[in-house]
Design a protein around this motif. Structure first.
Motif, PDB file in Angstrom:
ATOM      1  N   MET A   1       0.828  -1.191   0.000  1.00 38.19           N
ATOM      2  CA  MET A   1       0.000   0.000   0.000  1.00 38.19           C
ATOM      3  C   MET A   1       0.872   1.255   0.000  1.00 38.19           C
ATOM      4  N   LYS A   2       2.007   1.219   0.715  1.00 41.35           N
ATOM      5  CA  LYS A   2       2.893   2.379   0.763  1.00 41.35           C
ATOM      6  C   LYS A   2       3.341   2.766  -0.640  1.00 41.35           C
ATOM      7  N   GLN A   3       3.664   1.777  -1.449  1.00 41.05           N
ATOM      8  CA  GLN A   3       4.107   2.056  -2.810  1.00 41.05           C
ATOM      9  C   GLN A   3       3.005   2.703  -3.638  1.00 41.05           C
ATOM     10  N   GLN A   4       1.767   2.308  -3.380  1.00 38.44           N
ATOM     11  CA  GLN A   4       0.638   2.903  -4.100  1.00 38.44           C
ATOM     12  C   GLN A   4       0.487   4.375  -3.728  1.00 38.44           C
ATOM     13  N   PHE A   5       0.621   4.674  -2.436  1.00 37.43           N
ATOM     14  CA  PHE A   5       0.545   6.070  -1.994  1.00 37.43           C
ATOM     15  C   PHE A   5       1.666   6.889  -2.621  1.00 37.43           C
ATOM     16  N   GLU A   6       2.867   6.354  -2.559  1.00 40.60           N
ATOM     17  CA  GLU A   6       4.012   7.068  -3.114  1.00 40.60           C
ATOM     18  C   GLU A   6       3.828   7.328  -4.610  1.00 40.60           C
ATOM     19  N   ALA A   7       3.376   6.321  -5.333  1.00 37.29           N
ATOM     20  CA  ALA A   7       3.165   6.479  -6.774  1.00 37.29           C
ATOM     21  C   ALA A   7       2.094   7.530  -7.060  1.00 37.29           C
ATOM     22  N   ALA A   8       1.016   7.500  -6.290  1.00 37.06           N
ATOM     23  CA  ALA A   8      -0.063   8.473  -6.487  1.00 37.06           C
ATOM     24  C   ALA A   8       0.411   9.887  -6.181  1.00 37.06           C
ATOM     25  N   ILE A   9       1.170  10.044  -5.125  1.00 35.02           N
ATOM     26  CA  ILE A   9       1.662  11.370  -4.743  1.00 35.02           C
ATOM     27  C   ILE A   9       2.597  11.917  -5.812  1.00 35.02           C
ATOM     28  N   LYS A  10       3.402  11.061  -6.385  1.00 31.92           N
ATOM     29  CA  LYS A  10       4.354  11.503  -7.414  1.00 31.92           C
ATOM     30  C   LYS A  10       3.655  12.004  -8.674  1.00 31.92           C
ATOM     31  N   THR A  11       2.397  11.640  -8.859  1.00 31.40           N
ATOM     32  CA  THR A  11       1.658  12.111 -10.041  1.00 31.40           C
ATOM     33  C   THR A  11       0.974  13.450  -9.793  1.00 31.40           C
ATOM     34  N   LEU A  12       0.943  13.902  -8.556  1.00 32.24           N
ATOM     35  CA  LEU A  12       0.254  15.155  -8.223  1.00 32.24           C
ATOM     36  C   LEU A  12       1.082  16.370  -8.621  1.00 32.24           C
ATOM     37  N   PRO A  13       0.407  17.459  -8.968  1.00 35.84           N
ATOM     38  CA  PRO A  13       1.118  18.725  -9.173  1.00 35.84           C
ATOM     39  C   PRO A  13       1.771  19.169  -7.853  1.00 35.84           C
ATOM     40  N   GLN A  14       2.839  19.917  -7.957  1.00 35.42           N
ATOM     41  CA  GLN A  14       3.596  20.337  -6.777  1.00 35.42           C
ATOM     42  C   GLN A  14       2.716  21.055  -5.758  1.00 35.42           C
ATOM     43  N   ASN A  15       1.823  21.905  -6.207  1.00 33.07           N
ATOM     44  CA  ASN A  15       0.940  22.626  -5.283  1.00 33.07           C
ATOM     45  C   ASN A  15       0.074  21.656  -4.482  1.00 33.07           C
ATOM     46  N   ASP A  16      -0.421  20.609  -5.125  1.00 31.46           N
ATOM     47  CA  ASP A  16      -1.235  19.616  -4.432  1.00 31.46           C
ATOM     48  C   ASP A  16      -0.399  18.835  -3.419  1.00 31.46           C
ATOM     49  N   VAL A  17       0.843  18.559  -3.775  1.00 34.29           N
ATOM     50  CA  VAL A  17       1.743  17.868  -2.842  1.00 34.29           C
ATOM     51  C   VAL A  17       1.968  18.739  -1.609  1.00 34.29           C
ATOM     52  N   GLN A  18       2.168  20.022  -1.822  1.00 32.70           N
ATOM     53  CA  GLN A  18       2.365  20.934  -0.693  1.00 32.70           C
ATOM     54  C   GLN A  18       1.116  21.001   0.188  1.00 32.70           C
ATOM     55  N   GLN A  19      -0.047  21.054  -0.437  1.00 32.47           N
ATOM     56  CA  GLN A  19      -1.299  21.079   0.328  1.00 32.47           C
ATOM     57  C   GLN A  19      -1.490  19.772   1.098  1.00 32.47           C
ATOM     58  N   LEU A  20      -1.122  18.655   0.488  1.00 30.37           N
ATOM     59  CA  LEU A  20      -1.199  17.361   1.169  1.00 30.37           C
ATOM     60  C   LEU A  20      -0.267  17.338   2.368  1.00 30.37           C
ATOM     61  N   ALA A  21       0.936  17.864   2.198  1.00 30.72           N
ATOM     62  CA  ALA A  21       1.902  17.891   3.298  1.00 30.72           C
ATOM     63  C   ALA A  21       1.373  18.738   4.458  1.00 30.72           C
ATOM     64  N   ILE A  22       0.770  19.856   4.137  1.00 35.32           N
ATOM     65  CA  ILE A  22       0.195  20.715   5.178  1.00 35.32           C
ATOM     66  C   ILE A  22      -0.928  19.976   5.903  1.00 35.32           C
ATOM     67  N   TRP A  23      -1.789  19.311   5.139  1.00 34.35           N
ATOM     68  CA  TRP A  23      -2.890  18.565   5.752  1.00 34.35           C
ATOM     69  C   TRP A  23      -2.361  17.435   6.621  1.00 34.35           C
ATOM     70  N   LEU A  24      -1.364  16.691   6.119  1.00 35.29           N
ATOM     71  CA  LEU A  24      -0.806  15.587   6.902  1.00 35.29           C
ATOM     72  C   LEU A  24      -0.193  16.085   8.210  1.00 35.29           C
ATOM     73  N   GLN A  25       0.530  17.200   8.157  1.00 34.31           N
ATOM     74  CA  GLN A  25       1.126  17.732   9.386  1.00 34.31           C
ATOM     75  C   GLN A  25       0.047  18.136  10.374  1.00 34.31           C
ATOM     76  N   SER A  26      -1.025  18.737   9.882  1.00 36.53           N
ATOM     77  CA  SER A  26      -2.147  19.100  10.755  1.00 36.53           C
ATOM     78  C   SER A  26      -2.776  17.858  11.366  1.00 36.53           C
ATOM     79  N   TYR A  27      -2.942  16.826  10.579  1.00 35.06           N
ATOM     80  CA  TYR A  27      -3.501  15.569  11.053  1.00 35.06           C
ATOM     81  C   TYR A  27      -2.619  14.951  12.142  1.00 35.06           C
TER      82      TYR A  27
END
Length: 71
Positions: A1-27
């Protein structure tokens, strides 16, 4: 499953990755806060709190900067 998450994240635009990182840190922060609150309510931290209060009452204190440099 980790590989699936990593692969999906790598397809995201940089802005979406940054927003995901902010959300994850808040979580993570919210989870930490909930765990700390649970530990406080359950009494798991009572011994540490008592020791800290006893140290304060006995003036057995150190400057935080001094403590950090000595560890």
């Amino acid at each position: 499953m980790k590989q699936q998450f990593e692969a999906a994240i790598k397809t995201l635009p940089q802005n979406d990755v940054q927003q995901l990182a902010i959300w994850l840190q808040s979580y993570i922060n919210d989870s930490w806060d909930q765990q700390l609150e649970s530990d406080l309510q359950s009494g798991k931290l009572d011994n540490l709190i008592s020791k800290a209060e006893a140290d304060i009452a006995a003036h057995n204190l150190r400057n935080l900067d001094e403590f950090i440099r000595n560890t």
